[in-house]
Design a protein around this motif. Structure first.
Motif, mmCIF file in Angstrom:
data_model
loop_
_atom_site.group_PDB
_atom_site.id
_atom_site.type_symbol
_atom_site.label_atom_id
_atom_site.label_comp_id
_atom_site.label_asym_id
_atom_site.label_seq_id
_atom_site.Cartn_x
_atom_site.Cartn_y
_atom_site.Cartn_z
ATOM 1 N N ALA A 74 0.843 -1.199 0.000
ATOM 2 C CA ALA A 74 0.000 0.000 0.000
ATOM 3 C C ALA A 74 0.873 1.242 0.000
ATOM 4 C CB ALA A 74 -0.912 0.001 1.224
ATOM 5 N N ALA A 76 0.557 5.783 -0.922
ATOM 6 C CA ALA A 76 -0.273 6.907 -1.341
ATOM 7 C C ALA A 76 0.155 7.457 -2.691
ATOM 8 C CB ALA A 76 -0.206 8.012 -0.286
ATOM 9 N N LEU A 94 -2.450 -1.410 -3.294
ATOM 10 C CA LEU A 94 -3.565 -0.578 -2.875
ATOM 11 C C LEU A 94 -3.086 0.864 -2.815
ATOM 12 C CD1 LEU A 94 -6.460 -0.451 -1.732
ATOM 13 C CD2 LEU A 94 -5.476 -0.901 0.511
ATOM 14 N N ASN A 96 -3.435 4.112 -1.257
ATOM 15 C CA ASN A 96 -4.099 4.555 -0.031
ATOM 16 C C ASN A 96 -3.122 5.365 0.813
ATOM 17 O OD1 ASN A 96 -4.877 3.986 3.030
ATOM 18 N ND2 ASN A 96 -6.734 3.810 1.788
ATOM 19 N N SER A 97 -3.613 6.453 1.395
ATOM 20 C CA SER A 97 -2.794 7.310 2.256
ATOM 21 C C SER A 97 -2.963 6.968 3.729
ATOM 22 C CB SER A 97 -3.167 8.771 2.031
ATOM 23 O OG SER A 97 -4.508 8.989 2.426
ATOM 24 N N LEU A 101 -8.033 2.758 5.636
ATOM 25 C CA LEU A 101 -7.302 1.601 5.112
ATOM 26 C C LEU A 101 -8.042 0.295 5.386
ATOM 27 C CD1 LEU A 101 -4.764 0.412 3.787
ATOM 28 C CD2 LEU A 101 -3.677 0.433 6.053
ATOM 29 N N VAL A 104 -11.082 -0.077 3.133
ATOM 30 C CA VAL A 104 -10.714 -0.370 1.747
ATOM 31 C C VAL A 104 -10.264 -1.818 1.607
ATOM 32 C CG1 VAL A 104 -9.116 0.221 -0.109
ATOM 33 C CG2 VAL A 104 -10.148 2.041 1.253
#
Length: 199
Positions: A74, A76, A94, A96-97, A101, A104
């Motif tokens: 993952a 961002a 993924l 994602n920041s 999380l 998601v």
């Protein structure tokens, strides 16, 4: 410095300059990731479901997966995930920041690894991110974090500054978020996911 500022800075950085060993050569860079994955393997349960949060180009995620872990990488930065896929096209990723999380992912995992993330966040952003990462891990699971404590704590002001915490602030955050430090003799903090303390 916000998380968005940090992501933007990493996106604009020269890939050859994002890790000290890249100044030596590319093999040294990837060897450092294999060595870190081997260290992580000393505490991660065999076959664990692991999120490498802030995975970058996969320097640690790819060798972790090669060791038999069920890894989701993952980050961002889509640029970083694209670089990772150049080295391992089949790696689950993924974008994602940290926000949402767990939602998601749709499932709790055995461990979250975040090795070059928290050190670049200010205190408030770091606390929010820690809470998100903790929510993603099963009760009793592990979080392996670059979350340094110092006798002279300092909050970083630019994207490559390192933020350090006082022991008191660190311990308070652990209680509120639900992290129990584990003695593991690794270069990063290892924490067990526990129920947060109630006041």
């Amino acid at each position: 410095m916000t998380a968005a500022d940090i992501i933007d800075a990493w996106d604009q950085a020269d890939p050859a300059a994002i890790h000290p060993t890249r100044g030596i050569d590319e093999d040294a860079y990837w060897d450092s990731g294999r060595n870190q994955a081997a260290l992580l393997g000393t505490v991660l349960p065999d076959g664990a479901k692991v999120v490498d949060f802030g995975c970058g180009d996969g320097r640690v995620a790819i060798p972790l997966r090669a060791l038999g872990y069920d890894v989701t990488a993952a980050d961002a930065s889509q640029n970083m995930l694209d670089r990772l896929h150049q080295h391992d096209p089949g790696m689950p990723t993924l974008l994602n920041s940290g926000d949402g999380l767990y939602a998601v992912l749709g499932k709790k995992v055995d461990a979250v690894v975040a090795l070059a993330v928290l050190i670049h966040h200010g205190y408030a952003d770091c606390l929010d991110l820690l809470a998100e990462l903790r929510q993603t891990v099963k009760l009793g699971g592990l979080l392996i974090l670059d979350w340094p404590v110092s006798d002279d704590p300092v909050e970083g002001q630019v994207w490559l500054d390192v933020t350090t915490w006082s022991q008191e602030a660190h311990d308070d955050a652990c209680k509120r978020i639900g992290l129990k430090p584990v003695e593991a003799h690794l270069p990063w903090g290892v924490y067990r996911a526990v129920k947060p303390a109630t006041d």
